[in-house]
Design an enzyme around this catalytic site. Structure first.
Site, PDB file in Angstrom:
ATOM      1  N   GLU A 122     -21.047 -11.485  26.261  1.00 49.18           N
ATOM      2  CA  GLU A 122     -20.454 -10.747  25.263  1.00 49.18           C
ATOM      3  C   GLU A 122     -20.408  -9.069  25.370  1.00 49.18           C
ATOM      4  O   GLU A 122     -19.601  -8.451  25.216  1.00 49.18           O
ATOM      5  CB  GLU A 122     -20.938 -10.921  24.106  1.00 49.18           C
ATOM      6  CG  GLU A 122     -20.531 -12.462  23.508  1.00 49.18           C
ATOM      7  CD  GLU A 122     -19.176 -12.806  23.381  1.00 49.18           C
ATOM      8  OE1 GLU A 122     -18.388 -11.711  22.621  1.00 49.18           O
ATOM      9  OE2 GLU A 122     -18.605 -13.572  23.954  1.00 49.18           O
ATOM     10  N   SER A 141     -38.885 -65.939 -10.165  1.00 45.28           N
ATOM     11  CA  SER A 141     -40.367 -66.513 -10.193  1.00 45.28           C
ATOM     12  C   SER A 141     -41.209 -65.280  -9.722  1.00 45.28           C
ATOM     13  O   SER A 141     -42.374 -65.463  -9.841  1.00 45.28           O
ATOM     14  CB  SER A 141     -40.470 -67.744  -8.981  1.00 45.28           C
ATOM     15  OG  SER A 141     -40.039 -67.433  -7.852  1.00 45.28           O
TER      16      SER A 141
END
Length: 598
Positions: A134, A423
């Site tokens: 850049e 149960s």
């Protein structure tokens, strides 16, 4: 003899014409040649003298040019003195809120996917790659590039800019645009960008500019900043790229055209363009002396991980949603606890209690438990297996399985699906009142169970029996963890940090008396009376786990009977020889698998 005009002159060969004095000449009379001066040079000299009188002298032109340069310089200096560095724009300072597993490894993020890092945390090779891509003169330029601006101005004037104003942007200019200004394409904004860039270059250390630029640059895949980009493309934090110029250059190459280059895995043209840009970056690193030619020759173009557009897919969404809902509930009672709205503002790290190894083991065990179901058989369709595990010493939820994929089914079976436990209620009642064998449970037992979120499903005012109790897998595991000990409210989040500081932490559990005796390993399975829910619960001394299986009607959330399912590992209808325990086989298998891995 009169003066001859231009049009009456004749040649000496006797070609006739009238005598201007009125006398006639014969055809044979010789006419003397008269030399006539051409007036054109005179007119040219007169025009030139006029032009000279109108145009300024070279000395005056030079003086005026110098004056214009001085005035322009003075105007720029005045504008530079008057311009102020603005406050950062709102978007540039937004951050992601990160959710992590219990060990600190990342789950996903919410909000803007940006996680700022300090300059020292960005490897030198990443910085070098970005500069090569850049702005190779970043550390020496004044914040703007004069040649770049002239080139951009030429393109704008000749309409080579594609309809958008161009700017020969340095890293400083890009940083100013991203961090302080907007992306508006106007001359005024560009002028402001130039002025602020020069001022930033004068007042801010270059390393600070580069750090902030690398924390705001966009890389596509929803990633802002190099930390988010490194995770999005390579599934590692940016500091893991130290010593990896190939991947560093890949990220740097993306900055020029992130949206386009991000399509490279699916677009051959974009792939070629990205490879060319990558070559430009690594060649620039050689040119800048950051790589040797030999190192460059040994680099291979890296392959990024496959993009997952929505990071809430799979188990991630279940984890984030459960943790957020838990915090919302705490916030209602204590406003100091960050809630979902606060987290969305960004900058937080939420450390969950979910252990990644337990989460993986649970998902694998559930997948194994569902194996063998035949989607061609209606009895094998829409079958759900949910599981949750709780640390018995703290109440922390350490693992769960809530569904196949959050994006397909957001309802969390482990935390939200409640069904009768049949149960197995007797197993949970051992942690409370001893009247669990009675047909109708005493009020003290009902209250103790309600405190653990084990509820009476009838709601008809009559005292419930053990067959009337229902809960979720997570609540069942937490109740089971209280066997022989103190019940602890299960929790999902260990702590929340912001800017490295802990802003909330889960309360420390009350110390367990040494005299409290916890049962050792145990495992029990059963079904409800209606045959719609099958359960398996167990303890291994440190963790309590509950697994539930249920099935729904096609296109509905209504439960249906589990009968007729294929036996474990076989795609066939059950026979009488399979026995009555068939319904519990799958949850029992899941639980046994989990207990064996701990």
């Amino acid at each position: 003899m009169g003066v001859m005009s231009e049009n009456s002159a004749t040649t000496a060969n006797g070609d006739g014409g009238d005598d201007p004095d009125g006398g006639d000449r014969g055809a044979g009379d010789a006419v003397p040649a008269v030399e006539v001066e051409d007036p054109a040079p005179g007119r040219a000299r007169r025009v030139l003298r006029g032009v000279r009188r109108v145009l300024p002298s070279p000395k005056l032109v030079a003086s005026l040019s110098l004056l214009l340069v001085v005035l322009a310089g003075a105007a720029f200096a005045l504008a530079l003195a008057l311009v102020e560095i603005p406050e950062p724009n709102d978007f540039a300072t937004r951050e992601a809120t990160i959710f992590t597993w219990a060990d600190g490894s990342r789950i996903t993020h919410v909000g803007v996917n940006r996680q700022p890092v300090e300059f020292e945390e960005i490897p030198q090779v990443v910085r070098d790659a970005v500069l090569a891509a850049e702005d190779r003169s970043f550390y020496s330029d004044p914040g703007v590039s004069v040649t770049g601006l002239l080139r951009a101005l030429k393109n704008n004037i000749t309409d080579d800019s594609g309809g958008n104003l161009q700017g020969g942007s340095t890293i400083t200019q890009q940083y100013v645009k991203n961090y302080y200004l907007t992306r508006e394409q106007t001359l005024r904004r560009k002028a402001e960008e130039i002025l602020v860039s020069v001022k930033i270059a004068e007042s801010t250390p270059k390393d600070t500019v580069l750090r902030d630029y690398l924390n705001t640059a966009f890389f596509a895949r929803g990633a802002y900043g190099v930390e988010a980009a490194s995770r999005a493309y390579f599934a590692v934090p940016v500091d893991s790229l130290d010593g990896d110029p190939a991947r560093a250059a890949y990220l740097a190459a993306l900055i020029q055209a992130p949206y386009y280059y991000a399509t490279a895995p699916d677009d051959p043209e974009a792939a070629t363009a990205l490879r060319e840009r990558w070559d430009y970056v690594v060649d620039g690193m050689v040119e800048q002396g950051r790589l040797t030619a030999q190192q460059r020759a040994g680099l291979a173009f890296p392959e990024p991980v496959r993009h997952q557009p929505d990071e809430l897919s799979g188990v991630n969404g279940y984890a984030v949603d459960a943790a957020t809902q838990y915090l919302d509930g705490l916030h209602e009672r204590d406003p100091s606890v960050p809630d979902a709205a606060t987290l969305t503002s960004g900058g937080y790290t939420v450390v969950t209690t979910y252990r990644p190894e337990t989460m993986r083991a649970t998902s694998e065990a559930v997948a194994s438990g569902l194996a063998g179901l035949d989607p061609a058989r209606p009895e094998d369709r829409d079958v759900h297996l949910a599981a949750a595990s709780v640390d018995v010493a703290t109440g922390a939820i350490v693992g769960f399985h809530g569904g196949p994929d959050y994006l397909e089914q957001s309802f969390n079976d482990a935390f939200q699906a409640a069904g009768p436990i049949g149960s197995l209620a007797r197993l949970l009642l051992k942690s409370g009142d001893k009247g669990f064998e009675e047909e109708a449970l005493p009020p003290s037992t009902v209250e103790a169970l309600a405190a653990m979120r084990v509820h009476d499903v009838r709601h008809d005012g009559r005292p419930p029996t053990v067959e009337d109790l229902a809960t979720t897998p997570m609540r069942a595991a937490a109740a089971l963890a209280a066997l022989g000990s103190t019940y602890r409210e299960p929790y999902h989040v260990a702590e929340i940090r912001k800017d490295g500081r802990v802003v909330w932490r889960a309360p420390e559990p009350d110390p367990v008396a040494e005299a409290e005796a916890r049962p050792g390993a145990l495992m029990s399975s059963g079904t409800d009376d209606g045959g719609r829910w099958a359960w398996s619960m167990g303890l291994d001394g440190t963790t309590a786990t509950a697994v539930a299986m249920f099935a729904t009607e096609p296109g509905s959330h209504q439960n249906r009977r589990l009968g007729g399912m294929s036996p474990m590992g076989e795609r066939r209808a059950p026979t009488e020889a399979d026995g009555d325990g068939l319904l519990s086989d799958r949850p029992t298998h899941v639980l046994a698998t989990l207990l064996s891995r701990r």
